[in-house]
Write a protein that holds these residues in place. Structure first.
Motif, mmCIF file in Angstrom:
data_model
loop_
_atom_site.group_PDB
_atom_site.id
_atom_site.type_symbol
_atom_site.label_atom_id
_atom_site.label_comp_id
_atom_site.label_asym_id
_atom_site.label_seq_id
_atom_site.Cartn_x
_atom_site.Cartn_y
_atom_site.Cartn_z
ATOM 1 N N TYR A 45 0.855 -1.181 0.000
ATOM 2 C CA TYR A 45 0.000 0.000 0.000
ATOM 3 C C TYR A 45 0.890 1.230 0.000
ATOM 4 C CZ TYR A 45 -3.460 3.439 1.371
ATOM 5 O OH TYR A 45 -4.269 4.550 1.407
ATOM 6 N N ASP A 46 0.808 2.021 -1.054
ATOM 7 C CA ASP A 46 1.714 3.171 -1.174
ATOM 8 C C ASP A 46 1.163 4.463 -0.593
ATOM 9 O OD1 ASP A 46 -0.160 3.949 -3.031
ATOM 10 O OD2 ASP A 46 1.186 3.823 -4.748
ATOM 11 N N GLY A 47 -0.096 4.452 -0.182
ATOM 12 C CA GLY A 47 -0.677 5.623 0.438
ATOM 13 C C GLY A 47 -1.191 6.661 -0.540
ATOM 14 N N SER A 48 -1.009 6.437 -1.829
ATOM 15 C CA SER A 48 -1.462 7.429 -2.807
ATOM 16 C C SER A 48 -2.941 7.270 -3.146
ATOM 17 C CB SER A 48 -0.636 7.330 -4.089
ATOM 18 O OG SER A 48 -0.859 6.084 -4.723
ATOM 19 N N SER A 49 -3.509 6.130 -2.809
ATOM 20 C CA SER A 49 -4.934 5.908 -3.047
ATOM 21 C C SER A 49 -5.638 5.715 -1.703
ATOM 22 C CB SER A 49 -5.141 4.685 -3.941
ATOM 23 O OG SER A 49 -4.592 3.538 -3.324
ATOM 24 N N GLU A 50 -6.945 5.637 -1.753
ATOM 25 C CA GLU A 50 -7.701 5.476 -0.510
ATOM 26 C C GLU A 50 -7.495 4.083 0.075
ATOM 27 O OE1 GLU A 50 -11.658 6.853 -0.128
ATOM 28 O OE2 GLU A 50 -11.447 8.190 -1.851
ATOM 29 N N LEU A 51 -7.479 4.032 1.370
ATOM 30 C CA LEU A 51 -7.259 2.776 2.084
ATOM 31 C C LEU A 51 -8.467 1.848 1.991
ATOM 32 C CD1 LEU A 51 -5.482 1.085 3.996
ATOM 33 C CD2 LEU A 51 -6.530 2.327 5.900
ATOM 34 N N ARG A 52 -9.663 2.410 2.071
ATOM 35 C CA ARG A 52 -10.878 1.589 2.131
ATOM 36 C C ARG A 52 -11.000 0.612 0.960
ATOM 37 N NH1 ARG A 52 -15.918 4.994 2.888
ATOM 38 N NH2 ARG A 52 -14.694 5.544 4.695
ATOM 39 N N PRO A 53 -10.858 1.044 -0.282
ATOM 40 C CA PRO A 53 -10.968 0.072 -1.381
ATOM 41 C C PRO A 53 -9.921 -1.039 -1.304
ATOM 42 C CG PRO A 53 -11.118 2.299 -2.232
ATOM 43 C CD PRO A 53 -10.736 2.408 -0.786
ATOM 44 N N TRP A 54 -8.724 -0.694 -0.866
ATOM 45 C CA TRP A 54 -7.670 -1.693 -0.721
ATOM 46 C C TRP A 54 -8.081 -2.748 0.322
ATOM 47 C CZ3 TRP A 54 -3.439 -2.257 3.070
ATOM 48 C CH2 TRP A 54 -2.440 -3.135 2.652
ATOM 49 N N LEU A 55 -8.588 -2.287 1.463
ATOM 50 C CA LEU A 55 -9.023 -3.206 2.513
ATOM 51 C C LEU A 55 -10.218 -4.045 2.061
ATOM 52 C CD1 LEU A 55 -8.701 -0.941 5.676
ATOM 53 C CD2 LEU A 55 -7.220 -2.853 5.020
ATOM 54 N N PHE A 56 -11.161 -3.428 1.382
ATOM 55 C CA PHE A 56 -12.336 -4.166 0.923
ATOM 56 C C PHE A 56 -11.945 -5.225 -0.103
ATOM 57 C CE2 PHE A 56 -14.595 -1.460 3.491
ATOM 58 C CZ PHE A 56 -15.969 -1.529 3.339
ATOM 59 N N THR A 57 -10.965 -4.937 -0.921
ATOM 60 C CA THR A 57 -10.472 -5.931 -1.879
ATOM 61 C C THR A 57 -9.845 -7.105 -1.140
ATOM 62 O OG1 THR A 57 -10.086 -4.247 -3.565
ATOM 63 C CG2 THR A 57 -8.888 -6.318 -3.803
ATOM 64 N N ILE A 58 -9.051 -6.823 -0.139
ATOM 65 C CA ILE A 58 -8.450 -7.894 0.661
ATOM 66 C C ILE A 58 -9.544 -8.715 1.330
ATOM 67 C CG2 ILE A 58 -7.030 -8.420 2.689
ATOM 68 C CD1 ILE A 58 -5.367 -5.903 1.967
ATOM 69 N N LEU A 59 -10.535 -8.041 1.896
ATOM 70 C CA LEU A 59 -11.641 -8.738 2.562
ATOM 71 C C LEU A 59 -12.362 -9.658 1.590
ATOM 72 C CD1 LEU A 59 -13.198 -8.712 5.360
ATOM 73 C CD2 LEU A 59 -14.829 -7.262 4.182
ATOM 74 N N GLN A 60 -12.669 -9.155 0.415
ATOM 75 C CA GLN A 60 -13.345 -9.958 -0.593
ATOM 76 C C GLN A 60 -12.484 -11.149 -1.017
ATOM 77 O OE1 GLN A 60 -16.540 -9.521 -1.927
ATOM 78 N NE2 GLN A 60 -16.145 -11.520 -2.800
ATOM 79 N N ASP A 61 -11.202 -10.921 -1.213
ATOM 80 C CA ASP A 61 -10.296 -12.007 -1.594
ATOM 81 C C ASP A 61 -10.197 -13.065 -0.502
ATOM 82 O OD1 ASP A 61 -9.820 -10.723 -3.976
ATOM 83 O OD2 ASP A 61 -7.827 -9.984 -3.402
ATOM 84 N N ARG A 62 -10.156 -12.619 0.753
ATOM 85 C CA ARG A 62 -10.066 -13.571 1.883
ATOM 86 C C ARG A 62 -11.360 -14.384 1.978
ATOM 87 N NH1 ARG A 62 -5.803 -15.083 1.998
ATOM 88 N NH2 ARG A 62 -6.137 -16.095 3.987
ATOM 89 N N LYS A 63 -12.486 -13.752 1.708
ATOM 90 C CA LYS A 63 -13.761 -14.464 1.721
ATOM 91 C C LYS A 63 -13.741 -15.569 0.671
ATOM 92 C CE LYS A 63 -18.346 -15.127 1.983
ATOM 93 N NZ LYS A 63 -18.651 -16.207 1.103
ATOM 94 N N SER A 64 -13.235 -15.260 -0.500
ATOM 95 C CA SER A 64 -13.191 -16.231 -1.591
ATOM 96 C C SER A 64 -12.311 -17.426 -1.243
ATOM 97 C CB SER A 64 -12.674 -15.576 -2.862
ATOM 98 O OG SER A 64 -13.524 -14.545 -3.262
#
Length: 70
Positions: free
Chosen positions: A48-67
């Motif tokens: 995470y480079d901090g240049s984008s919003e954190l929330r979408p990054w976390l939600f992507t991880i959450l979705q991937d972990r669910k899968s």
């Protein structure tokens, strides 16, 4: 960056929990999923480079972990 990232991740927990509950339909599984997501994000914070919003990054991880937990 670690302290700022930790604070930002903590602020996202309520949203992550709501999304995880919608995905799983089970509060206990949702909490486990959020914990897994946050642990994965923390150990991979160098991605995470901090240049984008954190929330979408976390939600992507959450979705991937669910899968991967099916």
């Amino acid at each position: 960056m670690s302290r700022m990232l930790a604070d930002a991740m903590t602020a996202e927990i309520p949203r992550l929990r709501r999304y995880a509950r919608a995905l799983t339909g089970d509060p206990e599984r949702a909490d486990d999923l959020v914990q897994d997501c946050l642990e994965r994000a923390w150990t991979r914070q160098h991605h995470y480079d901090g240049s984008s919003e954190l929330r979408p990054w976390l939600f992507t991880i959450l979705q991937d972990r669910k899968s991967t937990r099916l």
